[in-house]
Design a protein around this motif. Structure first.
Motif, PDB file in Angstrom:
ATOM      1  N   PHE A   1       0.870  -1.113   0.024  1.00  0.00           N
ATOM      2  CA  PHE A   1       0.278   0.034  -0.027  1.00  0.00           C
ATOM      3  C   PHE A   1       0.824   1.310   0.052  1.00  0.00           C
ATOM      4  N   LEU A   2       0.765   2.020  -1.323  1.00  0.00           N
ATOM      5  CA  LEU A   2       1.534   3.287  -1.206  1.00  0.00           C
ATOM      6  C   LEU A   2       0.642   4.269  -0.853  1.00  0.00           C
ATOM      7  N   PHE A   3       1.371   5.360   0.019  1.00  0.00           N
ATOM      8  CA  PHE A   3       0.585   6.537   0.423  1.00  0.00           C
ATOM      9  C   PHE A   3       1.662   7.564   0.680  1.00  0.00           C
ATOM     10  N   ALA A   4       1.115   8.984   0.762  1.00  0.00           N
ATOM     11  CA  ALA A   4       1.720  10.005   1.109  1.00  0.00           C
ATOM     12  C   ALA A   4       1.278  10.542   2.336  1.00  0.00           C
ATOM     13  N   SER A   5       2.287  11.138   3.095  1.00  0.00           N
ATOM     14  CA  SER A   5       1.923  11.905   4.368  1.00  0.00           C
ATOM     15  C   SER A   5       2.993  13.112   4.440  1.00  0.00           C
ATOM     16  N   ALA A   6       2.289  14.091   4.887  1.00  0.00           N
ATOM     17  CA  ALA A   6       3.348  15.509   4.955  1.00  0.00           C
ATOM     18  C   ALA A   6       4.252  15.532   3.768  1.00  0.00           C
ATOM     19  N   SER A   7       5.534  15.405   3.722  1.00  0.00           N
ATOM     20  CA  SER A   7       6.458  15.434   2.579  1.00  0.00           C
ATOM     21  C   SER A   7       7.178  14.281   2.345  1.00  0.00           C
ATOM     22  N   SER A   8       6.393  13.050   2.501  1.00  0.00           N
ATOM     23  CA  SER A   8       7.062  11.865   2.230  1.00  0.00           C
ATOM     24  C   SER A   8       6.070  10.819   1.704  1.00  0.00           C
ATOM     25  N   LEU A   9       6.705   9.785   0.863  1.00  0.00           N
ATOM     26  CA  LEU A   9       5.978   8.715   0.397  1.00  0.00           C
ATOM     27  C   LEU A   9       6.122   7.398   1.404  1.00  0.00           C
ATOM     28  N   TYR A  10       5.355   6.686   1.547  1.00  0.00           N
ATOM     29  CA  TYR A  10       5.304   5.583   2.670  1.00  0.00           C
ATOM     30  C   TYR A  10       4.688   4.459   1.773  1.00  0.00           C
ATOM     31  N   LEU A  11       5.415   3.106   2.215  1.00  0.00           N
ATOM     32  CA  LEU A  11       4.801   1.970   1.514  1.00  0.00           C
ATOM     33  C   LEU A  11       4.735   1.007   2.781  1.00  0.00           C
ATOM     34  N   MET A  12       3.484   0.304   2.737  1.00  0.00           N
ATOM     35  CA  MET A  12       3.479  -0.649   3.818  1.00  0.00           C
ATOM     36  C   MET A  12       2.910  -2.121   3.416  1.00  0.00           C
ATOM     37  N   ASP A  13       3.295  -3.012   3.898  1.00  0.00           N
ATOM     38  CA  ASP A  13       2.658  -4.347   3.583  1.00  0.00           C
ATOM     39  C   ASP A  13       1.541  -4.666   4.068  1.00  0.00           C
ATOM     40  N   ARG A  14       0.874  -6.047   3.535  1.00  0.00           N
ATOM     41  CA  ARG A  14      -0.412  -6.371   4.224  1.00  0.00           C
ATOM     42  C   ARG A  14      -0.440  -6.717   5.628  1.00  0.00           C
ATOM     43  N   LEU A  15       0.695  -6.843   6.317  1.00  0.00           N
ATOM     44  CA  LEU A  15       0.783  -7.117   7.692  1.00  0.00           C
ATOM     45  C   LEU A  15       0.879  -6.048   8.469  1.00  0.00           C
ATOM     46  N   GLY A  16       0.863  -4.722   7.948  1.00  0.00           N
ATOM     47  CA  GLY A  16       1.121  -3.452   8.548  1.00  0.00           C
ATOM     48  C   GLY A  16       2.574  -3.041   9.031  1.00  0.00           C
ATOM     49  N   ARG A  17       3.600  -3.638   8.115  1.00  0.00           N
ATOM     50  CA  ARG A  17       5.115  -3.353   8.298  1.00  0.00           C
ATOM     51  C   ARG A  17       5.307  -2.403   7.294  1.00  0.00           C
ATOM     52  N   PHE A  18       6.292  -1.427   7.640  1.00  0.00           N
ATOM     53  CA  PHE A  18       6.805  -0.518   6.696  1.00  0.00           C
ATOM     54  C   PHE A  18       7.765  -0.999   5.869  1.00  0.00           C
ATOM     55  N   VAL A  19       7.824  -0.924   4.376  1.00  0.00           N
ATOM     56  CA  VAL A  19       8.593  -1.699   3.576  1.00  0.00           C
ATOM     57  C   VAL A  19      10.126  -1.088   3.746  1.00  0.00           C
ATOM     58  N   GLN A  20      10.997  -1.582   3.638  1.00  0.00           N
ATOM     59  CA  GLN A  20      12.628  -1.014   4.004  1.00  0.00           C
ATOM     60  C   GLN A  20      12.885  -0.065   2.968  1.00  0.00           C
ATOM     61  N   GLY A  21      13.459   1.062   3.289  1.00  0.00           N
ATOM     62  CA  GLY A  21      13.795   2.101   2.136  1.00  0.00           C
ATOM     63  C   GLY A  21      12.564   3.249   2.179  1.00  0.00           C
ATOM     64  N   PHE A  22      11.721   3.083   3.013  1.00  0.00           N
ATOM     65  CA  PHE A  22      10.590   4.150   3.160  1.00  0.00           C
ATOM     66  C   PHE A  22      10.433   4.426   4.578  1.00  0.00           C
ATOM     67  N   PRO A  23      10.200   5.841   4.764  1.00  0.00           N
ATOM     68  CA  PRO A  23       9.606   6.688   3.952  1.00  0.00           C
ATOM     69  C   PRO A  23      10.651   7.482   3.201  1.00  0.00           C
ATOM     70  N   ALA A  24      10.381   7.641   1.856  1.00  0.00           N
ATOM     71  CA  ALA A  24      11.034   8.389   0.958  1.00  0.00           C
ATOM     72  C   ALA A  24      10.777  10.013   0.879  1.00  0.00           C
ATOM     73  N   SER A  25      11.521  10.834   1.050  1.00  0.00           N
ATOM     74  CA  SER A  25      11.440  12.247   1.146  1.00  0.00           C
ATOM     75  C   SER A  25      11.013  12.924  -0.155  1.00  0.00           C
ATOM     76  N   LEU A  26      10.090  13.859  -0.432  1.00  0.00           N
ATOM     77  CA  LEU A  26       9.949  14.468  -1.547  1.00  0.00           C
ATOM     78  C   LEU A  26      10.361  15.740  -1.545  1.00  0.00           C
TER      79      LEU A  26
END
Length: 684
Positions: free
Chosen positions: A560-585
């Motif tokens: 699941f990809l989404f944005a919040s504040a000034s960054s991109l976030y990627l989360m898997d179906r188990l509620g864990r953030f994918v390594q390498g995220f958040p990515a700052s814009l």
């Protein structure tokens, strides 16, 4: 969140501090803040205030909800001018860290206004608070955790932190100041702002331009406390409501207005002032009651003898006292207004009478300057009271050029408001109206850092405030143009819609549609296809209206990809953030992302709308594709762009307040007018 909308919202708060408190009379210096112990019977939601020293001038209360976080995370700079005055990024990070908790920010006079931050940290020990304490240290704050109260105290002033800690040990806190418990009983929803009138002189001196600072003492004797709900932030509108608490103390000005006001005729000024009116303040009253109560107020302030003496001195030249003149004229409403003209405004004074004035509609010299300031207060005066004109039941006073503007044929302020879908309240004896931000107005009203930020508002911004009894309300809304009024020209600008969810996501294991959403505490949550909760993950900032399903690893599993504040976030179906995220814009996102896979090889590109009204494309690591140029149209962007194809070539169709615009796939300048017309016509 729309930057202009945020500016309008928090400007409204500043204007309320100015308008409701100071624009109602000629007041005098105060006695200072009354000391007292914290009191019993305070609702539990306000117990955190026992940590706030009793000399606070302004207090912001946040409860960690989505609405509170939105106010704290705004990027306009207006609220930050109060709660983070040094503008440092380290202080902003500290505020972001504590924004999802119950939080109070109070301002105290220590030469300058110094903030104190009090945050509720439940079930926390010092080790768990180490990230917060570290951020406080980086921001130059002195911080202390009081475990028995589960409160974190922080401020640039070590003395202020120590004083706060003593209050928690049974000393004097703001809860013991006169009138605050009663004011809190009238409080609405969070977030809240509490104004301590007896200690608020420094607010006016700090944030208002020099020409308005003379009203600081007036503000301090309006009431004991005012409490207001900050409303819901929206792209182009804002509503604020509140109440002021006052006792029958004769030295509080609300007692003058308690029984001596009348809504009748108070807003009819809109029928004679032109559409270009920059501001107007009106007060309707019952003359006999008003004059008697104002004399009682002046007596309580020890100023009645001086008032009588000044009335008598003017009687020697007029034959009657100013009060007698006003009574003979039959004045039941008084207005001061500014008429916009290029870089400046010209001030006029208006009297409304119960009967028709005797003049014949001609501009003549004015023979009684100063009458209004003495009888109704300094706010109801203008710098130049040299000419006057009678127009039916209205008498106008001011410079000749301004009075000539009242005689110019055409539409009036009431017509402009009607065309803009706005109206003045007819049931309030006090009305404050502020219109377009004319070039010179920000510097005339505010001082830095508020005045430069206020200049960023474009178009017409009607701010309408009114008060009746102890209640007041304020509405602000952005109107770009109104047909038939030249530069003031038809319809309110549509705001950007930022969906709050819930969002549909795919469970790649079952193939079913699940629900992804953010709760009131901003935690990220997932429900399965049957509505059963699967997990919740703490989070601190609001989502930006999109949650996209992508196969990041190309293995058939969905994230699941989404944005919040000034960054991109990627989360898997188990509620864990994918390594390498958040990515700052690099800058705040208002809406997005939309995701594109141009090659079919999972080399995803995302499109986002930033709060600075630009559209940008990135890869999932926050990098812009080679050759990409930002899309910056001439109007406000209303949504994310639509990819369209014309003769086998892809373009971006962008909806803006100025109309539909078409851009190349790699952004940059608009396509030619002829090509744009063809593409827009085909799509519509």
């Amino acid at each position: 969140m729309d930057r202009k909308g945020i500016i309008i919202s928090v400007t409204a708060i500043a204007l309320m501090l100015l308008g409701i408190g100071i624009a109602l009379g000629h007041l005098f210096p105060g006695e200072g803040t009354r000391r007292g112990r914290s009191v019993d019977g305070i609702p539990s939601r306000f117990e955190i205030l026992e940590a706030v020293p009793n000399d606070a001038a302004l207090v912001f209360c946040f409860d960690g909800s989505r609405s509170s976080v939105r106010h704290l995370s705004d990027t306009s700079g207006f609220l930050r001018a109060f709660i983070a005055p040094d503008g440092s990024r380290s202080l902003e990070r500290f505020i972001e860290e504590i924004s999802s908790r119950e939080l109070v920010v109070s301002l105290h006079n220590s030469g300058a206004l110094v903030p104190l931050y009090v945050a509720r940290c439940q079930h926390a020990d010092t080790s768990k608070l180490s990230p917060v304490l570290s951020l406080a240290g980086e921001a130059g704050l002195k911080a202390r955790f009081v475990p028995e109260k589960e409160l974190l105290l922080a401020s640039r002033s070590e003395t202020l932190v120590s004083t706060s800690a003593r209050h928690l040990d049974g000393g004097f806190s703001i809860l013991g100041t006169k009138g605050l418990p009663e004011a809190l009983s009238m409080a609405g929803d969070y977030p809240l702002a509490l104004v301590n009138h007896l200690g608020a002189r420094k607010l006016i001196q700090t944030y208002m331009a020099p020409s308005f600072r003379r009203f600081a003492d007036q503000f301090s004797h309006f009431a004991h406390w005012s409490v207001m709900s900050l409303g819901t932030l929206g792209g182009d509108s804002f509503r604020l409501e509140g109440r002021s608490y006052f006792t029958d103390d004769a030295n509080l000005y609300l007692n003058v207005l308690k029984d001596g006001t009348s809504a009748r005729d108070a807003v009819e000024f809109q029928e004679i002032l032109p559409p270009e009116t920059a501001y107007a303040v009106s007060l309707g009253f019952d003359a006999d009651t008003y004059f008697a109560q104002r004399r009682h107020f002046l007596d309580a302030r020890g100023r009645l003898d001086a008032y009588k003496a000044e009335n008598q001195s003017k009687k020697d030249s007029l034959g009657r006292t100013p009060e007698q003149v006003a009574a003979a004229i039959g004045i039941n409403a008084v207005v001061v207004a500014g008429l916009g003209s290029g870089e400046t405004t010209s001030d006029v004074l208006l009297f409304h009478s119960q009967k028709k004035f005797p003049g014949k509609g001609e501009i003549v010299p004015y023979m009684t300057p100063g009458l209004s300031a003495l009888v109704f207060g300094e706010i109801f005066s203008v710098p130049e009271e040299s000419f006057t004109i009678d127009m039916g039941q209205w008498r106008a006073i001011g410079p000749k050029s301004a009075l000539e503007a009242l005689l110019t044929p055409g539409k009036h302020l009431k017509d402009w408001l009607h065309s803009a879908g706005r109206s003045l309240p007819g049931d309030s004896p006090f009305v404050l109206y502020l219109s377009a931000v004319y070039p010179g107005m920000p510097d005339r009203v505010f001082r830095s850092p508020l005045s430069p930020l206020m200049k960023e508002i474009q178009g017409q911004v009607p701010v309408i405030a009114s008060a009746s009894g102890d209640s007041f309300r304020l509405e602000a809304s952005r109107v770009m143009s109104v047909k038939g009024f030249g530069t003031v020209s038809a319809s309110g600008t549509p705001s950007v819609e930022v969906p709050a969810g819930p969002f549909e996501v795919i469970n790649s294991t079952t193939g079913r549609i699940n629900t992804f959403y953010q709760n009131e505490q901003l935690s990220l949550c997932l429900k399965d296809e049957n509505g059963k909760g699967v997990w919740g993950v703490p989070f601190k900032t609001p989502l930006c209206g999109r949650v996209c399903n992508i196969d990041y690893y190309g293995n058939g599993r969905i994230q699941f990809l989404f944005a919040s504040a000034s960054s991109l976030y990627l989360m898997d179906r188990l509620g864990r953030f994918v390594q390498g995220f958040p990515a700052s814009l690099g800058k705040e996102v208002l809406l997005g992302p939309d995701v594109y896979d141009f090659t079919g090889e999972h080399a995803y590109r995302v499109m986002v709308l930033h709060t600075d009204n630009t559209l940008e494309m990135y890869n999932l690591h926050g990098q812009k594709p080679e050759g990409w140029k930002a899309i910056q149209p001439d109007g406000s962007i209303l949504s994310l762009p639509q990819m369209v194809e014309f003769k086998d070539v892809k373009y971006w169709l962008v909806r803006t307040s100025a109309g539909d615009r078409v851009y190349p796939l790699l952004g940059g300048d608009r396509v030619s007018q002829s090509l744009e017309n063809k593409i827009v016509k085909r799509q519509n």
